[in-house]
Design a protein around this motif. Structure first.
Motif, PDB file in Angstrom:
ATOM      1  N   ARG A 196       7.665   5.918  -8.777  1.00 42.28           N
ATOM      2  CA  ARG A 196       6.920   5.339  -7.653  1.00 42.28           C
ATOM      3  C   ARG A 196       5.974   6.418  -7.123  1.00 42.28           C
ATOM      4  O   ARG A 196       6.153   6.963  -6.034  1.00 42.28           O
ATOM      5  CB  ARG A 196       7.877   4.842  -6.568  1.00 42.28           C
ATOM      6  N   ARG A 234      -7.697  -4.309   2.907  1.00 41.27           N
ATOM      7  CA  ARG A 234      -6.990  -3.044   3.136  1.00 41.27           C
ATOM      8  C   ARG A 234      -7.765  -2.165   4.115  1.00 41.27           C
ATOM      9  O   ARG A 234      -7.190  -1.587   5.042  1.00 41.27           O
ATOM     10  CB  ARG A 234      -6.820  -2.287   1.813  1.00 41.27           C
ATOM     11  N   TRP A 240      -1.853   1.808   3.618  1.00 43.63           N
ATOM     12  CA  TRP A 240      -2.643   1.362   2.464  1.00 43.63           C
ATOM     13  C   TRP A 240      -1.738   0.825   1.358  1.00 43.63           C
ATOM     14  O   TRP A 240      -2.009  -0.212   0.766  1.00 43.63           O
ATOM     15  CB  TRP A 240      -3.485   2.529   1.953  1.00 43.63           C
ATOM     16  N   VAL A 241      -0.654   1.522   1.094  1.00 43.24           N
ATOM     17  CA  VAL A 241       0.271   1.122   0.029  1.00 43.24           C
ATOM     18  C   VAL A 241       1.039  -0.143   0.409  1.00 43.24           C
ATOM     19  O   VAL A 241       1.253  -1.029  -0.419  1.00 43.24           O
ATOM     20  CB  VAL A 241       1.247   2.276  -0.287  1.00 43.24           C
ATOM     21  N   ARG A 242       1.447  -0.248   1.660  1.00 43.47           N
ATOM     22  CA  ARG A 242       2.325  -1.330   2.083  1.00 43.47           C
ATOM     23  C   ARG A 242       1.589  -2.618   2.427  1.00 43.47           C
ATOM     24  O   ARG A 242       2.228  -3.644   2.655  1.00 43.47           O
ATOM     25  CB  ARG A 242       3.126  -0.887   3.313  1.00 43.47           C
ATOM     26  N   GLY A 260       0.058  -4.620   0.643  1.00 47.89           N
ATOM     27  CA  GLY A 260       0.298  -5.660  -0.355  1.00 47.89           C
ATOM     28  C   GLY A 260      -0.874  -5.862  -1.298  1.00 47.89           C
ATOM     29  O   GLY A 260      -1.864  -5.121  -1.281  1.00 47.89           O
ATOM     30  N   ASN A 261      -0.761  -6.891  -2.112  1.00 46.56           N
ATOM     31  CA  ASN A 261      -1.773  -7.192  -3.124  1.00 46.56           C
ATOM     32  C   ASN A 261      -2.907  -7.997  -2.511  1.00 46.56           C
ATOM     33  O   ASN A 261      -2.969  -9.221  -2.608  1.00 46.56           O
ATOM     34  CB  ASN A 261      -1.125  -7.957  -4.282  1.00 46.56           C
ATOM     35  N   VAL A 262      -3.804  -7.317  -1.826  1.00 47.01           N
ATOM     36  CA  VAL A 262      -4.937  -7.958  -1.154  1.00 47.01           C
ATOM     37  C   VAL A 262      -6.211  -7.239  -1.559  1.00 47.01           C
ATOM     38  O   VAL A 262      -6.162  -6.115  -2.084  1.00 47.01           O
ATOM     39  CB  VAL A 262      -4.767  -7.909   0.379  1.00 47.01           C
ATOM     40  N   PRO A 263      -7.360  -7.861  -1.351  1.00 47.92           N
ATOM     41  CA  PRO A 263      -8.629  -7.197  -1.688  1.00 47.92           C
ATOM     42  C   PRO A 263      -8.798  -5.886  -0.932  1.00 47.92           C
ATOM     43  O   PRO A 263      -8.235  -5.687   0.144  1.00 47.92           O
ATOM     44  CB  PRO A 263      -9.686  -8.222  -1.254  1.00 47.92           C
TER      45      PRO A 263
END
Length: 541
Positions: free
Chosen positions: A224, A156, A145-147, A149-152
Motif C-alpha cells: 500500500r 479531488r 487525496w487518497v481517501r 475515492g475513485n472520483v475525477p
C-alpha cells in the motif's frame, strides 16, 4: 484571564508562556477553571486525559476502518507507548492539538465537501492550541487525496481545496480577532546531540514495538505504497525535533508507529506477536539503557530525561507506580515551597534580588496564589544566571545546589562566597541541613556562616553541581546520602563522608535523618545536555 473574567482577551496582561501561540488552549483552560473553580493543576491534568481518550479512540477507529487493525490492539499499543501516557497525563497544549488532529483525521478518512469544511474549521482552530500542528498539513492533504475515492481529479482538487481554504480562513480569522501580533519567541536554543536524539526517537515511541513497526513499514511500502508515503509525511515534525527536548514536540509519531506495528501484528504470523509480547513483558520488569539492564525499582531510576519529565526506559510497573506516588514530581513541589519562601523574603528585603535557575512558571504560580497577577519577573528582580556583587543575592535550594546552571566565572564567585562564609540562612527547615533560601553577597561579613558554606560545598562536590534533592528512598544509583544530626550516633560510622557541628552525612543507608541524592544517575552527566541554557562548562573551583 479567568481572574478578570476577560476570557476573550488571551493576550491581556503580562506575557506568560508563548501567549500568542497557544491562545485557544489558554481560553479553553481558563473557561474550564472559571466553571469548576477547583485545583487548577488537577483540572488541566484531567482535561489532557480527556484529550488523550479522544485521541486514542478516534485513531483506533481510523486504523480499524483503513487498515483493519482491531481497536483493542491499538489500545494495547497506546499503553506500551510511553509518550502517550506522558503527553496526556499533564496539562499541556500538545494534548489539545493532538486531539484536534485526530478529529480532523477521522473526518478526512471518508472526505466529502461538508466533512472537509468541518475538518478545516477544527484544524484551523487546533493550530491555535499549538501552531506546529501545521507540520501535519502534508500528511493530511495526501490522506484526503487518497481517501476521497475513485472520483475525477477535478473532484479531488475541489475537496482538497475546500479543506485547505477553510483551514487558512479559520486560522487567519482567529489570529485577526484574538492575537494580532507575532510571537515574541519562536525558537528553541538547543544543540543537536546525536545520542540524545536517538534516545528521544526510541524510548518514548518504539521500545516494545520496534520489530513490529519495521516489519509493518516494509509491508506497507510493498502493498500500500500511497499510505506508506502518507505516513512518511507524518514524520515532517522530526525536521525540528533535533532542537527539542520533549517528546510532545514529535508525539504525532504515534500515528505512523501504531499504523506500521498494527498492520504487522494483525496480519503477520505468530512469531512477530510472540517477540512483541516478550519485549513488552521484559519492559514492564526491566529497564534497558546504554549503561546496562536494571530490574524493578532500580530500573525506574534509569529513566530518559526530558524537559517535560522522565520517560521510562523500561521497568514500567515500578516507574508508573513512582509517577502515581509523586516520586518524580516531588522535587517540583519542594521547589514551589522554596519560591514561596523567596517571595516572602523579597517582601521583607526589597533591595535583594533572586538569581539562578528556577522554573519561571512556578514563580508565576506562587505570585498568583497571592493574587499578584500583574507582577512580572522584572518586578521581583530575577536576574537569571547573573550574579551581582553590590547587592544582596537570594538563591533557593534548587539553585545553590545546582551550580552548573551558572557560567564558570559566576560559579567561581559563588564558591568563593561559600568558602568565606559570606551567606546566611533565610528560610531554614527543621532538621534539614540545607535551608530553602539563602542570602549571599559581599555585604555579608566573611565567616558569618562558614559551617553552612562548607556543607553546601560538600554537596556540590558530591553531586558534581548537577543537582542535589531530597528523596524518600535511598538509592546507590543516585549517589544517595543520609544526613543525621551530628549528635546522633550511627551504626555505619565507616561510611561517614562529612560532619560539622550540626550534621553528619553518610553514604550508606541508615535509619532516621534526611535523604539527599542526585537528580539522575551520575553517568548521565557525561552526555552533553542539548539545552544551551545550561552551562556545559567545567565547574570553576
Amino acid at each position: 484571564m479567568q481572574q478578570t473574567g476577560n476570557y476573550l482577551h488571551p493576550l491581556a496582561g503580562q506575557e506568560y508562556y508563548h501567549d500568542e501561540m497557544f491562545t485557544l488552549y489558554y481560553i479553553m483552560e481558563s473557561c474550564l477553571q472559571g466553571i469548576l473553580r477547583g485545583d487548577v493543576y488537577l483540572e488541566m491534568n484531567l482535561s489532557s486525559a480527556v484529550a488523550g481518550g479522544i485521541f486514542c479512540a478516534l485513531i483506533s477507529i481510523v486504523l480499524r476502518r483503513v487498515f483493519s487493525i482491531p481497536v483493542w490492539l491499538t489500545v494495547l499499543m497506546a499503553l506500551h507507548t510511553p509518550v502517550f501516557a506522558q503527553v496526556f497525563s499533564f496539562g499541556n497544549e500538545a494534548a489539545f492539538s493532538l486531539a484536534a488532529s485526530s478529529v480532523v483525521l477521522l473526518l478526512l478518512t471518508a472526505p466529502t465537501i461538508h466533512k472537509c469544511f468541518a475538518a478545516g474549521i477544527i484544524y484551523g482552530l487546533g493550530m491555535h492550541c499549538r501552531p506546529d500542528g501545521i507540520f501535519l498539513a502534508p500528511f493530511l492533504f495526501i490522506w484526503c487525496w487518497v481517501r476521497v475515492g475513485n472520483v475525477p481529479v477535478s473532484s479531488r482538487v475541489k475537496t482538497l481545496f475546500c479543506f485547505a481554504a477553510t483551514t487558512g480562513i479559520v486560522g487567519l480569522a482567529w489570529w485577526l480577532i484574538f492575537v494580532r501580533r507575532l510571537p515574541t519567541e519562536t525558537g528553541l536554543d538547543m544543540k543537536f546531540v546525536p545520542k540524545y536524539f536517538a534516545g528521544m526517537m526510541f524510548y518514548p515511541f518504539l521500545a516494545a514495538l520496534t520489530p513490529a513497526a519495521i516489519v509493518g513499514a516494509m509491508q506497507l511500502a510493498r502493498n500500500r505504497l500511497l499510505y506508506f508515503l502518507a505516513m512518511l509525511t507524518a514524520l515532517v515534525p522530526l525536521a525540528y525535533t533535533p532542537q527539542a527536548t520533549s517528546p510532545k514536540f514529535c508525539a504525532v509519531m504515534m500515528l505512523p508507529v501504531w499504523t506500521a506495528a498494527g498492520v504487522a501484528l494483525s496480519q503477520r504470523g505468530w512469531w512477530l506477536r510472540a517477540v512483541t509480547v516478550f519485549l513488552a513483558a521484559m519492559l514492564w520488569l526491566f529497564s534497558i539503557t546504554p549503561f546496562g539492564m536494571f530490574f524493578g525499582a532500580r530500573g525506574a531510576n534509569w529513566f530518559f530525561p526530558t524537559d517535560d519529565g522522565p520517560v521510562p526506559t523500561g521497568s514500567y510497573a515500578c516507574f508508573f507506580k513512582n509517577v502515581h506516588d509523586g516520586v518524580y514530581q516531588r522535587r517540583y513541589v519542594l521547589e514551589q515551597g522554596q519560591i514561596r519562601q523567596m517571595l516572602l523574603r523579597l517582601d521583607e528585603k526589597t533591595d535583594a534580588v533572586p538569581c539562578g535557575f528556577m522554573d519561571s512558571q512556578e514563580i508565576f504560580f506562587a505570585l498568583a496564589e497571592k493574587s499578584r497577577f500583574e507582577t512580572t519577573l522584572g518586578d521581583i528582580g530575577w536576574l537569571g544566571d547573573s550574579v551581582p556583587t553590590n547587592i544582596p543575592v537570594l538563591l533557593i535550594k534548587t539553585t545553590y545546589l545546582r551550580l552548573n546552571t551558572f557560567s564558570a566565572p559566576q560559579q567561581k564567585l559563588l564558591r568563593t562566597w561559600l568558602e568565606e562564609g559570606r551567606l546566611r540562612s533565610v528560610a531554614a527547615v527543621n532538621d534539614d541541613p540545607f535551608p530553602d533560601v539563602i542570602e549571599m553577597g559581599g555585604h555579608i561579613s566573611a565567616g558569618e556562616n562558614v559551617e553552612l558554606g562548607r556543607r553546601i560545598l560538600f554537596a556540590l562536590e558530591h553531586s558534581g553541581g548537577n543537582g542535589y534533592v531530597r528523596r524518600e528512598k535511598f538509592s546507590s544509583d543516585l549517589d544517595s546520602t543520609r544526613w543525621l544530626p551530628g549528635s546522633q550516633e550511627s551504626p555505619i560510622e565507616q561510611s561517614l563522608a562529612y560532619t560539622d557541628g550540626r550534621f553528619a552525612c553518610y553514604t550508606n543507608d541508615a535509619d532516621g535523618g534526611i535523604i539527599y541524592a542526585s537528580v539522575m544517575p551520575s553517568q548521565y552527566y557525561h552526555i552533553t545536555d542539548p539545552r544551551n541554557r545550561w552551562k556545559n562548562e567545567p565547574a570553576a573551583k
